[in-house]
Design an enzyme around this catalytic site. Structure first.
Site, PDB file in Angstrom:
ATOM      1  N   GLU A   5       1.053  -1.525  -0.001  1.00 28.13           N
ATOM      2  CA  GLU A   5      -0.378   0.089  -0.202  1.00 28.13           C
ATOM      3  C   GLU A   5       1.312   1.169  -0.537  1.00 28.13           C
ATOM      4  O   GLU A   5       0.732   2.341  -0.813  1.00 28.13           O
ATOM      5  CB  GLU A   5      -1.216  -0.199   1.319  1.00 28.13           C
ATOM      6  CG  GLU A   5      -1.891  -1.246   1.150  1.00 28.13           C
ATOM      7  CD  GLU A   5      -2.983  -1.207  -0.284  1.00 28.13           C
ATOM      8  OE1 GLU A   5      -2.861   0.127  -0.312  1.00 28.13           O
ATOM      9  OE2 GLU A   5      -3.745  -2.150  -0.074  1.00 28.13           O
TER      10      GLU A   5
ATOM     11  N   GLU B 256     -11.739   0.514 -10.552  1.00 27.94           N
ATOM     12  CA  GLU B 256     -10.530   0.182 -11.816  1.00 27.94           C
ATOM     13  C   GLU B 256     -11.884  -0.341 -13.041  1.00 27.94           C
ATOM     14  O   GLU B 256     -11.931  -0.105 -14.363  1.00 27.94           O
ATOM     15  CB  GLU B 256     -11.500  -1.577 -11.454  1.00 27.94           C
ATOM     16  CG  GLU B 256     -10.446  -2.038  -9.765  1.00 27.94           C
ATOM     17  CD  GLU B 256     -10.567  -1.327  -8.900  1.00 27.94           C
ATOM     18  OE1 GLU B 256     -11.780  -1.131  -8.554  1.00 27.94           O
ATOM     19  OE2 GLU B 256      -9.313  -1.537  -7.855  1.00 27.94           O
TER      20      GLU B 256
ATOM     21  N   ASP C 195      -5.256 -10.029  -8.015  1.00 29.34           N
ATOM     22  CA  ASP C 195      -5.068  -8.764  -9.331  1.00 29.34           C
ATOM     23  C   ASP C 195      -4.125  -8.027 -10.084  1.00 29.34           C
ATOM     24  O   ASP C 195      -3.889  -9.038 -11.070  1.00 29.34           O
ATOM     25  CB  ASP C 195      -6.330  -7.619  -9.349  1.00 29.34           C
ATOM     26  CG  ASP C 195      -5.968  -6.905  -7.833  1.00 29.34           C
ATOM     27  OD1 ASP C 195      -5.157  -8.046  -7.129  1.00 29.34           O
ATOM     28  OD2 ASP C 195      -6.740  -6.287  -7.185  1.00 29.34           O
TER      29      ASP C 195
ATOM     30  N   ARG D 153       1.517   3.897  -3.422  1.00 32.02           N
ATOM     31  CA  ARG D 153       0.526   5.088  -3.170  1.00 32.02           C
ATOM     32  C   ARG D 153       0.890   6.099  -2.525  1.00 32.02           C
ATOM     33  O   ARG D 153       1.257   7.298  -3.810  1.00 32.02           O
ATOM     34  CB  ARG D 153      -0.803   4.941  -1.699  1.00 32.02           C
ATOM     35  CG  ARG D 153      -1.906   4.204  -2.286  1.00 32.02           C
ATOM     36  CD  ARG D 153      -2.840   4.089  -0.692  1.00 32.02           C
ATOM     37  NE  ARG D 153      -3.105   2.592  -0.861  1.00 32.02           N
ATOM     38  CZ  ARG D 153      -4.383   3.049  -0.462  1.00 32.02           C
ATOM     39  NH1 ARG D 153      -5.147   3.577  -0.086  1.00 32.02           N
ATOM     40  NH2 ARG D 153      -5.444   1.015  -0.032  1.00 32.02           N
TER      41      ARG D 153
HETATM   42  C1  DMJ Z   1      -6.278   1.122  -4.320  1.00 28.75           C
HETATM   43  O1  DMJ Z   1      -5.075   0.774  -3.949  1.00 28.75           O
HETATM   44  C2  DMJ Z   1      -5.544   0.152  -5.915  1.00 28.75           C
HETATM   45  O2  DMJ Z   1      -6.431  -0.092  -7.591  1.00 28.75           O
HETATM   46  C3  DMJ Z   1      -5.469  -1.183  -6.092  1.00 28.75           C
HETATM   47  O3  DMJ Z   1      -4.842  -2.375  -7.478  1.00 28.75           O
HETATM   48  C4  DMJ Z   1      -6.732  -2.615  -5.293  1.00 28.75           C
HETATM   49  N1  DMJ Z   1      -7.042  -1.575  -4.479  1.00 28.75           N
HETATM   50  C5  DMJ Z   1      -7.416  -0.025  -4.681  1.00 28.75           C
HETATM   51  C6  DMJ Z   1      -8.344  -0.055  -5.679  1.00 28.75           C
HETATM   52  O4  DMJ Z   1      -9.335  -0.234  -5.858  1.00 28.75           O
END
Ligand code: DMJ
Length: 463
Positions: free
Chosen positions: A94, A362, A227, A98
């Site tokens: 995270e 998404e 994912d 970010r």
């Molecule tokens: C975000 O932190 C990123 O897009 C991550 O890949 C998946 N979760 C959240 C948004 O849904």
């Protein structure tokens, strides 16, 4: 009343996104300035890492939207107030996507070295995570003490987490001429490349930091915990100038694996979806998170991968759109269940525990790619409808937007009092780029977006 899609010009739509951003920012500034997340209903804030997460995630969005004043104020906070010398445990993934990703992309867009210095600082503080017996990183690092640990209950890490930090650390090595960052994340990829336990290129959801092996085998999803592994295979290949063929091969094989094992069509409307495979049995459910896939498939097809990838992208984009359009609020649930029974039921069903919406990006992310590559205006119209639904059901009058508990109840959607940082980092940025006619604003031939929507440069070729 929704304004009819065709009557609104691109410029009006862009202005509507800027207005939404300003409204979100107003709440953040008044009630959560310098903190991680706005709690817009109680006019307070939530802390996760204590590092001004929303502010950092939003920097490049403000730059792209042309919000100069807001950007300068945020820049001053980063320069004067942001310190990573803190006794705090952060999640490696995270904070990489970010914070490191946000600082690196802002450095590239602005050329301002201050952001690069901050990026180097956080990047080096995250490195202790890789000191494990297998070199597969731990999930958590204390950026003040320089120690790392797995979560309390397991020595496993999540596969998507350890394989979706590569774009950022590779770029950090390129910018600093210090190979250690790239070496650490490339090592993870080369181990995962060779690991046993994959199924037609699909990966399990967990990997052990002692043994370096997959655990909880036999469950395959394109949703949570797996994912962005798939997303980063393609994007690393693009970032590196299409030279690292193992990444491409793994990506192409995985998409074949999706086709062979996970694709199904709903009844009665024959919508294509990506289900989950659990020990040989297909579970007809799909996380909203999977809606990154149409965009990634389109990006690959544009870069020379088979045209069938684009066909699949179009079908899945339609399904993700329906996940919004069929709900009473026009907003998608966190997880959709699909109907496979002919002559019985509706295409999309939602279980009570899955009815929330966290303002996730998404679907609008994929709409952006689909529009860039097809120029089919329906994708912009779908994005416009989503923005209006966010405004109708998640906007808090005093400032900010909130996650909601029930997308099926337009009367009481159940505000959850949290604005995730990715709403400003991703959702509003992708909506803006979807509506913008200026495709040079962030060119997909020169930048690759990290999984938190922070654009990083595609490396210039060595020759
Ligand atoms: C975000 O932190 C990123 O897009 C991550 O890949 C998946 N979760 C959240 C948004 O849904």
């Amino acid at each position: 009343m929704h304004s009819s899609a065709t009557s609104v010009s691109s410029e009006d739509r862009l202005e509507a996104v800027r207005e939404a951003f300003r409204h979100a920012w107003k709440g953040y500034k008044e009630f959560a300035w310098g903190h991680d997340e706005l709690k817009p209903v109680t006019k307070s804030y939530g802390e996760w890492f204590g590092l001004g997460l929303t502010l950092i995630d939003a920097l490049d969005t403000m730059w792209i939207l042309g919000l100069k004043e807001e950007f300068e104020e945020a820049r001053a906070w980063v320069k004067e107030e942001l310190s990573f010398s803190k006794n705090v445990d952060v999640n490696l993934f995270e904070s990489t996507i970010r914070i490191l990703g946000g600082l690196l992309s802002t450095y590239h867009l602005t050329g301002d070295e201050m952001f690069l210095d901050k990026a180097k600082d956080i990047g080096s503080r995250l490195m202790p995570a890789f000191k494990t017996p297998s070199k597969i990183p731990f999930s958590d690092v204390n950026i003040g003490k320089g120690t790392a640990r797995p979560p309390r209950w397991t020595t496993d890490s999540t596969v998507a987490e350890v394989t979706s930090i590569q774009l950022e650390f590779r770029e950090l090595s390129r910018l600093t001429n210090d190979p250690q960052y790239q070496a650490a994340v490339d090592e993870v990829m080369s181990q995962v490349h060779k690991l046993e336990g994959k199924h037609d290129g699909l990966v399990p959801m967990f990997i052990n930091t002692n043994s370096g092996k997959f655990t909880h085998r036999g469950i395959f999803t394109l949703g949570a915990r797996a994912d962005s592994y798939y997303e980063y295979l393609l994007k690393q290949w693009l970032q590196g100038g299409k030279t690292e063929t193992a990444l491409l091969e793994d990506y192409v094989q995985a998409i074949e694996g999706v086709r062979k094992n996970l694709l199904k069509k709903t009844q009665p409307s024959l919508l294509t979806f990506v289900g989950e495979l659990s020990h040989g049995r297909l579970n007809p459910k799909m996380d909203h998170l999977v809606c990154f896939l149409p965009g990634t498939l389109a990006l690959g097809a544009h870069n020379g991968l088979p045209p069938e990838h684009m066909e699949l992208a179009k079908e899945l984009m339609e399904t993700c759109h329906q996940m919004y359009a069929q709900m009473e609020t026009g907003l998608s649930p966190e997880i959709a269940h699909f109907n496979l029974q002919p002559r019985n039921g509706r295409d999309v069903d939602v279980k009570p525990a899955d009815r929330h919406n966290l303002l996730r990006p998404e679907t609008v992310e994929s709409l952006f790619y689909m529009y860039r590559y097809t120029h089919d205006s329906k994708y912009r119209d779908w994005g416009w409808e989503i923005l209006q639904s966010f405004n109708k059901y998640t906007r808090v009058p005093t400032g900010g937007y909130t996650s909601i508990s029930n997308v099926r109840d337009p009367v009481s959607p159940g505000p959850r009092d949290k604005m995730e940082s990715f709403f400003l980092g991703e959702t509003l940025k992708y909506l803006f780029l979807l509506f913008s006619d200026n495709e040079e604003l962030v060119s997909l031939d020169r930048y690759v977006f990290n999984t938190e929507a922070h654009p990083l440069p595609i490396w210039p070729s060595a020759s």
